[in-house]
Design an enzyme around this catalytic site. Structure first.
Site, short mmCIF file in Angstrom:
data_model
loop_
_atom_site.label_atom_id
_atom_site.label_comp_id
_atom_site.label_asym_id
_atom_site.label_seq_id
_atom_site.Cartn_x
_atom_site.Cartn_y
_atom_site.Cartn_z
N HIS A 184 45.35 -34.68 -86.50
CA HIS A 184 44.81 -33.35 -87.01
C HIS A 184 43.41 -33.04 -86.81
O HIS A 184 42.52 -33.37 -87.87
CB HIS A 184 45.38 -33.10 -88.37
CG HIS A 184 45.18 -31.93 -88.95
ND1 HIS A 184 46.41 -31.21 -89.65
CD2 HIS A 184 44.51 -30.87 -88.66
CE1 HIS A 184 46.15 -30.04 -90.13
NE2 HIS A 184 44.67 -29.66 -89.42
N GLU A 209 48.03 -31.50 -84.41
CA GLU A 209 48.05 -30.51 -85.43
C GLU A 209 46.60 -29.90 -85.59
O GLU A 209 45.72 -30.24 -85.26
CB GLU A 209 48.42 -30.89 -86.66
CG GLU A 209 49.68 -31.90 -86.72
CD GLU A 209 50.15 -32.43 -88.33
OE1 GLU A 209 50.95 -32.67 -88.58
OE2 GLU A 209 48.94 -32.43 -88.98
N HIS A 229 54.15 -34.01 -95.12
CA HIS A 229 53.39 -34.00 -96.02
C HIS A 229 53.96 -34.57 -97.50
O HIS A 229 54.88 -34.18 -97.98
CB HIS A 229 52.87 -32.31 -96.47
CG HIS A 229 51.77 -32.16 -97.11
ND1 HIS A 229 50.52 -32.02 -96.58
CD2 HIS A 229 51.30 -32.55 -98.43
CE1 HIS A 229 49.33 -32.19 -97.35
NE2 HIS A 229 49.92 -32.21 -98.46
#
Length: 238
Positions: free
Chosen positions: A43, A70, A191
């Protein structure tokens, strides 16, 4: 089996904290794949505080499983993804100064924007996923963007699970998964998933194709590996 994609941002954080190339991000990614993980996730953020844009380019050459990038689809990020052409791009609406991702997309408000971005990625052969809350309206909105998958944002599940409210924690995710499947969307999740809660989540959320886990997995690796490494040092110091 649900695939495990390991987010290696925290490895980059450790490297950047000291400078140099320890730990070696590319070797770590290759080792994680060798240990059996079915994907690598990164990410990159605009300030490159952990994963650098060049890391994403370098990883493309060595990742042999699924490569997932991401990020918030700002122009710089879009250009990076189109250059690298990973297996999957996951669109996350994080602010520039966000410590970590903290909400899913409002897929109704941003439908036209997401539609354009997703269309561009899909034309280039990149599977797309949208980070969403376990909210039926947002999932229905996601289906209208043309995305291939959604990634359920699981922080609220993890929080309630830790409080012992297991059934309450997972209920909205079970329903969200069923709805996504009915709408023809593939299902990812991520998450705050961890060794403590992942089995329960998997058993109660149908159609789960992939989980992306980073922070918890790296922390657990430190805890579970410390005794071995300390003893290795002690052995060498005898």
């Amino acid at each position: 089996m649900t695939k495990l994609s390991v987010n290696i941002n925290k490895i980059a954080t450790l490297r950047n904290a000291r400078g140099g190339n320890v730990p070696d991000l590319l070797k770590t990614a290759a080792d994680i794949e060798a240990f059996g993980a079915q994907g690598i996730t990164v990410h990159p953020r605009p300030d490159e505080r952990h994963i650098r844009y060049q890391d994403a380019r370098d990883l493309k050459a060595i990742v042999t499983t699924e490569f997932n990038i991401e990020g918030n689809p700002v122009p710089k990020f879009i250009d990076l993804v189109l250059e690298i052409k990973p297996t999957q791009v996951t669109l996350v609406p994080d602010a520039v100064d966000a410590i970590t991702s903290n909400a899913g997309w409002d897929t109704i408000k941003h439908r036209d924007f997401l539609k354009d971005v997703i269309s561009n990625f899909k034309k280039n052969g990149i599977r797309t996923s949208i980070f969403t809350d376990a909210d039926p309206k947002m999932i229905e909105g996601a289906a209208e963007t043309g995305t291939d998958r959604i990634e359920l944002y699981t922080e609220s599940f993890a929080k309630l699970y830790d409080e012992g409210k297991h059934e309450v924690a997972v209920k909205s995710y079970t329903e969200a998964a069923k709805l996504a499947h009915e709408l023809g969307l593939g299902l990812n999740a991520g998450h705050d998933l961890s060794l403590d809660n992942i089995k329960y989540f998997k058993e109660n959320v149908p159609h789960l194709l992939e989980v992306s886990i980073g922070h918890a997995l790296i922390c657990e690796s430190l805890y579970l590996g410390l005794e071995n490494v300390v003893n290795m040092y002690l052995h060498r110091l005898k």
